[in-house]
Design a protein around this motif. Structure first.
Motif, mmCIF file in Angstrom:
data_model
loop_
_atom_site.group_PDB
_atom_site.id
_atom_site.type_symbol
_atom_site.label_atom_id
_atom_site.label_comp_id
_atom_site.label_asym_id
_atom_site.label_seq_id
_atom_site.Cartn_x
_atom_site.Cartn_y
_atom_site.Cartn_z
ATOM 1 N N GLU A 189 -75.147 103.226 -38.359
ATOM 2 C CA GLU A 189 -75.317 104.686 -38.057
ATOM 3 C C GLU A 189 -74.474 105.447 -39.010
ATOM 4 N N ASN A 204 -69.189 109.641 -40.908
ATOM 5 C CA ASN A 204 -68.149 108.715 -40.964
ATOM 6 C C ASN A 204 -66.683 108.944 -40.783
ATOM 7 N N GLY A 301 -64.663 101.035 -33.655
ATOM 8 C CA GLY A 301 -65.385 102.207 -34.015
ATOM 9 C C GLY A 301 -65.227 103.533 -33.270
HETATM 10 N N1 LIG Z 1 -70.531 94.961 -23.542
HETATM 11 C C1 LIG Z 1 -69.478 95.549 -23.880
HETATM 12 N N2 LIG Z 1 -69.702 96.795 -24.647
HETATM 13 C C2 LIG Z 1 -68.651 97.228 -25.219
HETATM 14 C C3 LIG Z 1 -67.305 96.623 -24.766
HETATM 15 C C4 LIG Z 1 -67.036 95.623 -24.073
HETATM 16 O O1 LIG Z 1 -66.047 95.036 -23.798
HETATM 17 N N3 LIG Z 1 -68.222 95.172 -23.679
HETATM 18 N N4 LIG Z 1 -66.198 97.432 -25.159
HETATM 19 C C5 LIG Z 1 -66.346 99.022 -25.478
HETATM 20 C C6 LIG Z 1 -65.066 99.414 -25.969
HETATM 21 S S1 LIG Z 1 -63.739 99.767 -25.118
HETATM 22 C C7 LIG Z 1 -65.184 100.097 -27.116
HETATM 23 S S2 LIG Z 1 -63.659 100.653 -27.881
HETATM 24 C C8 LIG Z 1 -66.372 99.834 -28.229
HETATM 25 C C9 LIG Z 1 -65.951 99.303 -29.386
HETATM 26 O O2 LIG Z 1 -66.763 99.145 -30.139
HETATM 27 P P1 LIG Z 1 -66.769 98.461 -31.804
HETATM 28 O O3 LIG Z 1 -65.517 98.517 -32.305
HETATM 29 O O4 LIG Z 1 -67.544 97.340 -31.768
HETATM 30 O O5 LIG Z 1 -67.494 99.965 -32.467
HETATM 31 P P2 LIG Z 1 -68.898 100.118 -32.736
HETATM 32 O O6 LIG Z 1 -69.830 99.768 -31.709
HETATM 33 O O7 LIG Z 1 -69.153 99.899 -34.086
HETATM 34 O O8 LIG Z 1 -68.734 101.773 -32.355
HETATM 35 C C10 LIG Z 1 -68.259 102.370 -31.346
HETATM 36 C C11 LIG Z 1 -68.713 103.856 -31.299
HETATM 37 O O9 LIG Z 1 -67.812 104.476 -32.210
HETATM 38 C C12 LIG Z 1 -68.971 105.038 -33.338
HETATM 39 N N5 LIG Z 1 -68.386 104.996 -34.644
HETATM 40 C C13 LIG Z 1 -68.396 103.570 -35.322
HETATM 41 N N6 LIG Z 1 -67.907 104.021 -36.579
HETATM 42 C C14 LIG Z 1 -67.483 105.022 -36.962
HETATM 43 C C15 LIG Z 1 -66.913 105.951 -37.804
HETATM 44 N N7 LIG Z 1 -66.679 105.230 -38.883
HETATM 45 N N8 LIG Z 1 -66.875 107.341 -37.586
HETATM 46 C C16 LIG Z 1 -67.171 107.716 -36.608
HETATM 47 N N9 LIG Z 1 -67.688 107.111 -35.471
HETATM 48 C C17 LIG Z 1 -67.901 105.856 -35.540
HETATM 49 C C18 LIG Z 1 -70.136 104.456 -33.130
HETATM 50 O O10 LIG Z 1 -71.152 105.199 -33.696
HETATM 51 C C19 LIG Z 1 -69.999 104.183 -31.693
HETATM 52 O O11 LIG Z 1 -70.430 105.362 -30.893
HETATM 53 O O12 LIG Z 1 -67.180 99.031 -27.713
HETATM 54 C C20 LIG Z 1 -67.602 99.222 -26.362
HETATM 55 N N10 LIG Z 1 -68.780 98.345 -25.788
#
Ligand SMILES: Nc1nc2c(c(=O)[nH]1)N[C@H]1C(S)=C(S)[C@@H](COP(=O)(O)OP(=O)(O)OC[C@H]3O[C@@H](n4cnc5c(N)ncnc54)[C@H](O)[C@@H]3O)O[C@H]1N2
Ligand code: MOO
Length: 415
Positions: A189, A204, A301
């Protein structure tokens, strides 16, 4: 692998893995904001000689023992002594030398009388006060004694430290190099900062927020950019990061979703997995790995989760690598200015503003606390550390705050 490590356990484990970086010698001003890597013993006294702190007259105490406004002492002015010069002669009985602030005390003199307590006329000065011998003389070494340990390794070279080193005539110092911290964003994304935002995509922002955080912590960011959610590509970038930097941070793909592939990519890049998940919110998903003696930390993320993980987990590691002796922010007890009703078994870090009201520190939440929300950082100068199971909290309850912002702001924050 155990589920959800306590933050302190995770930090201890990671701190054991990191080493202090190498040293280098820099010119004094280039060493500003760097961490000192050597002991500094004063090569000379500061000030280097006994000197006058005032504009006035250098005299012999015995000559002014009975001076008063009614019975002034009358002394012959032998010469004028500006700062930067030695007196031509001595202060003999019955004489005075007109002396400027910073000039060396002439031989024979043991006291300086300020201009305001004198009147000069035709080469003679009347002194209207009597001071104990030794008055108004700044002694050599009064500030810093020759041979004294003035600065220790691990301190930040800020303006006063630079000034002290300059005063001691030390033109170059040994400092620690800045630890290089590679940063990689993962996610299909993501797009860069320029151009239109295509539908479904986001900027990003983590790359920039983390790079700035690395700089603030005393590290040197190495930007690896962004890669889509593909294990091979992420693994290649991780390998690049391991070549270019002392530590590697990634964001995204740290949770349990279909595309959460950081663990897999780390393994492919040859890393050993240390742990996954810390008992804190935001920032639960942290994948920690190690390869070639370097740490790889896969942060969430979610932008706020990534920044909070950085603050409480990554910052102390970078500070250790950078050579700092003090790795942590100050923690203070504060009272809540509002209720916080959200229950939870996990430890929580809340973005807040801490300020003084009538001598007591109070905290008010600085906005929405969701892991994707950034705006509440803008008004925050602290993170409240709420133990798991402690909430709901009521107004007036005491909690602990980690001060992340400028202390000078404290007084102006709350009305
Ligand atoms: N089924 C479950 N879903 C999720 C869980 C869970 O336990 N079970 N945990 C939630 C929690 S808490 C978190 S924190 C997030 C962590 O997610 P990830 O580390 O895998 O990150 P993504 O899914 O890739 O992204 C999350 C969010 O952040 C945005 N993003 C990603 N990279 C960037 C960037 N470089 N700059 C700005 N924003 C970014 C991305 O678009 C998503 O909106 O997971 C939950 N889900
Ligand atoms: O652990 Mo997630 O980081 O709550 O937001």
């Amino acid at each position: 692998m155990r589920e959800m490590l306590p933050l302190e356990t995770a930090l201890e484990l990671l701190l054991e893995q990191v080493k202090v970086v190498e040293k280098e010698v820099l010119e004094l001003l280039s060493a500003f904001q760097r961490v000192l890597a050597q002991e500094v013993f004063a090569p000379s006294n500061q000030p280097p000689f006994d000197r006058s702190p005032l504009d006035g007259y250098a005299v012999r105490g015995a000559d002014i023992a009975n001076a008063s406004p009614q019975t002034p002492a009358r002394l012959k002015v032998a010469e004028t002594l500006p700062a930067g010069y030695l007196a031509k002669g001595r202060v003999e009985a019955g004489t005075a030398i007109r002396i400027m602030t910073g000039a060396p005390i002439p031989p024979g003199a043991d006291t300086v009388i300020r201009f305001e307590d004198t009147r000069e006329n035709n080469g003679w000065v009347e002194i209207f006060v009597s001071l104990a011998p030794g008055s108004n003389i700044v002694r050599a070494g009064e500030d810093i004694r020759q041979g004294e340990l003035v600065l220790k390794p691990g301190v930040l070279l800020d303006a006063p430290e630079i000034g002290v080193l300059a005063a001691l005539g030390i033109p170059r110092v040994e400092v620690f190099k800045r630890p290089r911290v590679a940063i990689l964003s993962t996610g299909d994304e993501l797009v860069g900062l320029d151009g239109e935002l295509p539908p479904g995509k986001i900027r990003n922002s983590n790359l920039y927020a983390l790079a700035a955080s690395v700089l603030k912590a005393g590290g040197e960011p190495v930007l690896l950019g962004m890669v889509p959610d593909r294990v091979e590509e992420i693994a290649l970038k991780i390998s690049e990061g391991l070549r270019k930097a002392d530590m590697l941070l990634t964001t995204g793909g740290a949770s349990v979703g279909e595309y959460d592939m950081i663990q897999e990519a780390m393994s492919r890049a040859g890393a050993r997995l240390l742990f996954w998940k810390i008992d804190m919110k935001p920032g639960t998903p942290v994948v920690a790995g190690e390869a070639e003696g370097k740490l790889i930390l896969g942060l969430s993320g979610n932008p706020a989760a990534a920044l909070i993980s950085f603050e409480v987990l990554v910052r102390p590691l970078i500070r250790k690598m950078a050579g700092f002796t003090n790795l942590y922010r100050p923690r203070v007890a504060v009272k809540l200015l509002e209720d916080f009703r959200k229950k939870g078994r996990q430890r929580r870090f809340l973005r807040a503003r801490v300020g003084l009201i009538e001598g007591q520190l109070w905290a008010s939440l600085s906005g929405v606390q969701s892991p994707g929300v950034m705006k509440s950082f803008l008004a925050a100068n602290s993170l409240l550390d709420i133990p798991g199971g402690r909430a709901p909290l009521l107004k007036g309850e005491e909690v602990e705050a980690i001060l992340t912002g400028d202390l000078t702001e404290l007084e102006t924050i709350l009305d």
